[in-house]
Design a protein around this motif. Structure first.
Motif, short mmCIF file in Angstrom:
data_model
loop_
_atom_site.label_atom_id
_atom_site.label_comp_id
_atom_site.label_asym_id
_atom_site.label_seq_id
_atom_site.Cartn_x
_atom_site.Cartn_y
_atom_site.Cartn_z
N PHE A 1 0.53 3.73 -11.41
CA PHE A 1 0.46 2.48 -10.63
C PHE A 1 -0.70 1.68 -11.22
N ALA A 2 -0.39 1.00 -12.33
CA ALA A 2 -1.42 0.49 -13.24
C ALA A 2 -2.31 -0.57 -12.61
N ASP A 3 -1.78 -1.34 -11.66
CA ASP A 3 -2.55 -2.45 -11.09
C ASP A 3 -3.14 -2.09 -9.72
N ALA A 4 -3.00 -0.84 -9.29
CA ALA A 4 -3.45 -0.46 -7.94
C ALA A 4 -4.92 -0.06 -7.92
N THR A 5 -5.56 -0.32 -6.78
CA THR A 5 -6.87 0.25 -6.47
C THR A 5 -6.63 1.62 -5.83
N TYR A 6 -7.25 2.66 -6.38
CA TYR A 6 -7.08 4.03 -5.86
C TYR A 6 -8.21 4.36 -4.91
N MET A 7 -7.87 4.93 -3.75
CA MET A 7 -8.87 5.23 -2.72
C MET A 7 -8.66 6.63 -2.15
N MET A 8 -9.76 7.37 -1.97
CA MET A 8 -9.68 8.75 -1.45
C MET A 8 -10.87 9.02 -0.54
N GLY A 9 -10.67 9.87 0.46
CA GLY A 9 -11.77 10.28 1.33
C GLY A 9 -12.86 10.97 0.51
N ARG A 10 -14.12 10.67 0.84
CA ARG A 10 -15.24 11.18 0.05
C ARG A 10 -15.30 12.72 0.05
N ALA A 11 -15.08 13.34 1.23
CA ALA A 11 -15.17 14.80 1.31
C ALA A 11 -14.08 15.47 0.48
N GLU A 12 -12.88 14.85 0.47
CA GLU A 12 -11.77 15.39 -0.32
C GLU A 12 -12.08 15.28 -1.82
N VAL B 1 0.85 -1.20 0.00
CA VAL B 1 0.00 0.00 0.00
C VAL B 1 0.88 1.25 0.00
N LEU B 2 0.64 2.12 -0.96
CA LEU B 2 1.37 3.39 -1.04
C LEU B 2 0.42 4.52 -0.66
N PHE B 3 0.88 5.41 0.23
CA PHE B 3 0.06 6.55 0.67
C PHE B 3 0.50 7.78 -0.13
N ASP B 4 -0.37 8.24 -1.04
CA ASP B 4 -0.11 9.32 -1.99
C ASP B 4 0.87 8.84 -3.08
N VAL B 5 0.97 9.65 -4.13
CA VAL B 5 1.79 9.21 -5.27
C VAL B 5 2.90 10.19 -5.63
N GLY B 6 3.04 11.29 -4.86
CA GLY B 6 4.10 12.24 -5.16
C GLY B 6 3.72 13.21 -6.27
N GLU C 1 4.05 -1.49 -10.73
CA GLU C 1 3.05 -2.57 -10.83
C GLU C 1 2.95 -3.38 -9.54
N ASP C 2 3.93 -3.28 -8.67
CA ASP C 2 3.86 -4.02 -7.40
C ASP C 2 2.91 -3.37 -6.39
N ILE C 3 2.53 -2.11 -6.62
CA ILE C 3 1.64 -1.41 -5.67
C ILE C 3 0.21 -1.93 -5.87
N THR C 4 -0.38 -2.46 -4.79
CA THR C 4 -1.75 -3.00 -4.91
C THR C 4 -2.81 -1.96 -4.58
N HIS C 5 -2.47 -0.99 -3.71
CA HIS C 5 -3.44 0.04 -3.31
C HIS C 5 -2.73 1.38 -3.15
N VAL C 6 -3.39 2.44 -3.61
CA VAL C 6 -2.93 3.81 -3.35
C VAL C 6 -4.01 4.49 -2.51
#
Ligand SMILES: [Zn+2]
Length: 301
Positions: free
Chosen positions: A143-154, A87-92, A116-121
């Motif tokens: 991060f082609a194979d990652a699931t991207y997730m963000m807070g709803r309000a953001e 899991v990577l937090f943010d992408v830079g 490609e090793d990152i599973t979740h951002v």
């Protein structure tokens, strides 16, 4: 020579030139928490210090050896590996924000990881140094194979077409840049709310103020806990020394100060490990209380 070994050699060459960033690492239960550098930013000091009482500020700057003219904070992404997920937090920042930032793929490569090793951002917020690195050279998610997730309000804040007009001239480009990246993941992004267990052992903690929907993340594995702060505690100097001061880097300064008070309480009472995106020496460490405020103690210091 394959691509991986070539890049490893380039990484080693960069290290010999003294360009290699600090990579901090710690165990959280059975999982490994690492910070990977995206480089650093160059900011005018006024970006943070402008609303602060200037007389009281000077001794703090002197104590930390800082100039009020220019700051060069590190950018440290947290990487959490629990054996199943990476899991990577943010992408830079990517290549288009500042020449000194956007090197996260090199830092991952030094750990033997490809995008490609990152599973979740998991995004803390959608400022340029946290989300502009989303796109590759073909404007596809890096991060082609990652699931991207963000807070709803953001998500809702930056997705709102009115934000570019209401955010203020200084940050209008932030709004345009965030929306452009978010459009690429619109159909697949997963949104979450405060308190939600986003992934096993990773809970969202609302830390609004720096941006309207800023999120931090509490990691729990066994009896260990760590907090990924993002920019909710945005530097190791004034934010620790005078957490109640309004900072120019926060979009809602009053709310951000309340958030910092809540976070320092929680971190010190539970002696939690923290990762702050712009904290020094790799950004990982702990917090001590002082007679005046708090102090950042980097991992390994
Ligand atoms: Zn930010």
């Amino acid at each position: 020579m394959d691509r991986r070994s070539f890049l490893m050699r380039s990484g080693m060459a960069a290290g010999c030139l003294g360009l290699s960033p600090v990579i901090a690492q710690a165990q959280v239960g059975q999982a490994t928490l690492t910070t990977v550098s995206d480089g650093s930013l160059t900011l005018p000091g006024s970006f943070i210090f402008e609303p602060m009482p200037q007389d009281a500020l000077q001794p703090i700057l002197a104590k930390y050896g800082l100039s009020d003219a220019q700051l060069t904070p590190e950018c440290n992404l947290a990487l959490y590996r629990d054996g199943e997920r990476t899991v990577l937090f943010d992408v830079g920042s990517g290549p288009d924000f500042m020449p000194t930032a956007g090197m996260v793929t090199d830092s991952l490569d030094a750990l033997g990881l490809t995008p490609e090793d990152i599973t979740h951002v998991l995004f803390t917020h959608a400022h340029p140094d946290h989300i502009w690195g989303l796109l590759d050279d073909f404007d596809e998610p890096l991060f082609a194979d990652a699931t991207y997730m963000m807070g709803r309000a953001e998500w809702d804040y930056w997705w709102n077409p009115e934000t570019v007009d209401t955010i203020g001239e200084a940050r209008a480009a932030f709004a345009v840049g965030a929306k452009r990246r978010m459009e690429v993941i619109e159909d697949s992004v997963e949104l979450f709310d405060d308190g939600q267990e986003v992934l096993p052992g990773i809970a969202a903690v609302a830390t609004h103020g720096h941006t309207p929907g800023h999120m931090s993340f509490e990691l729990r594995n066994g009896s260990d806990a760590a907090l990924i702060l993002g920019d909710a505690i945005g530097n190791h100097h004034v934010a620790f020394h005078k957490p109640d001061w309004i900072s120019g880097s926060d979009q809602d300064g009053g709310m951000a100060a309340k958030t910092r008070a809540m976070l320092f309480d929680r971190i010190t009472s539970e002696r939690m490990q923290i990762v702050g995106f712009h904290l020094p020496q790799g950004g990982m460490g702990r917090v001590d209380r002082t007679s005046e405020g708090y102090v950042f103690v980097p991992e390994g210091a």
